[in-house]
Design an enzyme around this catalytic site. Sequence first.
Site, PDB file in Angstrom:
ATOM      1  N   HIS A 323     -51.340  42.053 -44.166  1.00  0.00           N
ATOM      2  CA  HIS A 323     -51.920  40.970 -45.387  1.00  0.00           C
ATOM      3  C   HIS A 323     -52.183  39.643 -44.730  1.00  0.00           C
ATOM      4  CE1 HIS A 323     -49.190  43.744 -48.194  1.00  0.00           C
ATOM      5  NE2 HIS A 323     -50.256  43.981 -48.231  1.00  0.00           N
ATOM      6  N   GLU A 326     -50.644  36.201 -45.328  1.00  0.00           N
ATOM      7  CA  GLU A 326     -49.368  36.046 -44.998  1.00  0.00           C
ATOM      8  C   GLU A 326     -49.144  35.460 -43.595  1.00  0.00           C
ATOM      9  OE1 GLU A 326     -47.450  39.599 -46.037  1.00  0.00           O
ATOM     10  OE2 GLU A 326     -48.038  39.378 -48.301  1.00  0.00           O
ATOM     11  N   HIS A 419     -44.045  40.207 -42.409  1.00  0.00           N
ATOM     12  CA  HIS A 419     -44.934  39.863 -43.646  1.00  0.00           C
ATOM     13  C   HIS A 419     -44.463  38.377 -44.264  1.00  0.00           C
ATOM     14  CE1 HIS A 419     -46.528  43.731 -45.384  1.00  0.00           C
ATOM     15  NE2 HIS A 419     -45.886  44.061 -44.163  1.00  0.00           N
ATOM     16  N   GLU A 493     -39.585  40.064 -44.380  1.00  0.00           N
ATOM     17  CA  GLU A 493     -40.145  38.860 -45.228  1.00  0.00           C
ATOM     18  C   GLU A 493     -39.814  37.568 -45.067  1.00  0.00           C
ATOM     19  OE1 GLU A 493     -42.457  39.786 -47.476  1.00  0.00           O
ATOM     20  OE2 GLU A 493     -42.273  42.138 -47.930  1.00  0.00           O
TER      21      GLU A 493
END
Length: 570
Positions: A323, A326, A419, A493
């Site tokens: 992504h 990010e 991410h 994350e």
Amino acid sequence: AHSTQPWRSPGEPQAPFSLPAPRWPVECEVIQETIEHIEWVPPKPEPFCPPMGPEQALHTPNEEQGTVVYHSSPGKGAQAAPECLCSPQTPTTVPAPPTALQGSCFTRARVGGAPGPLSSPAAPLEGPQDTTLLFESRFESGNLQKAVKVGPYEYVLMLRPDLYTAKHTQWFYFRVQNTRQEPLYHFTIANMAKPKSLYSQGLRPLLYSQRDAQSRGIGWRRVGTDVRYYRGSAGEPPTFRLSWTVRFPHDGDTCFFAACYPYTYSELQRYLGALAADPARSRYCAVRALCRSLAGNIVYLLTITDPGGAAGKRVVVASACVHPGESGGSWAMRGFLDFLLSAHADAQLLRRLFVFKVVPMLNPDGVVVGNSRCSLAGRDPNRAYGKGLPGSFPGVWHLRAMVQRVLAEREVVLYCDFHGHSRKNNVFMYGCNAAGDGTGTWLRQRVFPLMLSKNAPDKFSFSSCKYQVQKSKEGTGRVSMWRLGVSHSYTLEVAFSGSTLGGRSSHFSVKDLESLGRLLCDTLLDFCDPAPAKLQQCLVEADALLQRQMGREPGSGGSWSDVSPSELES
């Protein structure tokens, strides 16, 4: 360019390393200037902004009454009809922004993007007394579609949706020139897509001043008072607004705003170029093309291990930047590579024990064009692992195929996909548990995140980790690798904001993000320690935590067999 030989061992002579310039879709205009930023760590942590409730957003600027001062939409030239670029005194009705290439799809790419002379999306200044800001976003990773001036120092901004979609407005990165030091400026991004955001919990935008970088060595810093995130239009789908006020540090400066520290494809290439040119590090790191993206940009694959050969070694697979918006994950990946390629004794041990297969940027096209989530297929590549579409999603298809080949020969001890997260603070992981898993498997899934939380107590939140495999997540890297047989498969994350742990309530700096890579390496050594003490301790702790959450007394000897997996998860 796809190598079917994953075990070319580092230490063998490499072909000369070339850094082809980024390729852009032909609809995208690209300015000639090279945009580069210095790296800088603030002397002390930058605190979160006191959160402002949406009910305090009394002042909602009306862009209908404003003047379009910048409009750049790929494939449409600077084509906000000329009457919009009128003198600042004349209010005009602003047409609805064209959706970026909605309904069309990617056809071809070239270095430098659209051929021919550039259009002029910014309104020209009337003279030295004109204080209108000059906006620009047609550079690598840039995203700003439109700016409307609604007051002397007030602007409403529109982000460009991910190319070939009408969605995913989140990432922003743009330049402003013709600044003034005295006034307080007010910016509102009027088309944010997500209902919830860390901006309502204290996250602040980033500002970079070229003058400060040149004269004082200061780089990206958190700015903005009165930061608010609230629902905008009542239309469908609803849009959300992000607003902030800021003073610029200098008159006549060139500044940039961004959602997170940008990490461009060119930045990665410079890093890999320096790596290939370093005789020490290139001995144990081979840089190869995993494949090419839709636009023809190389998706790089690094193989890192001691030149002594790969026989009998287990494998660790890591990837980042599926992504593009990010970018915190890319900085964590850079810290991971920095440590792994260093002379540190632990790094040497890791290279002796394992073969690392690393794809630092899975979605280079999305990064180049400034997308938030999608590739040039106009879809989220992290939902496409199960689709078997090498033509549409080459990066994720070739990564999965490579892991499949590796698994035929040896054990993959860990997969980690880096991410960024826009709604939760701190750093945390998502793992995988199956409904039928026994308690042992169920607890072992939690050991790696628990160890990481002990190594990074001021950043990593064990309680934020989750392990369900929801149907909607079947196409992700994490679940796909787990289904192939990688039993410890995680998404790491990293919050866009920072940490609320260990007495902190402050933003992550680039140094914080890079340190996560080293901490991940430390944790890998703990996790694979042949002495079982640490592993046993973590299993006991995870068990006790679970007992407590189920309302039992730890050590009461209760069995897990009478508890349903869905109960365990909740």
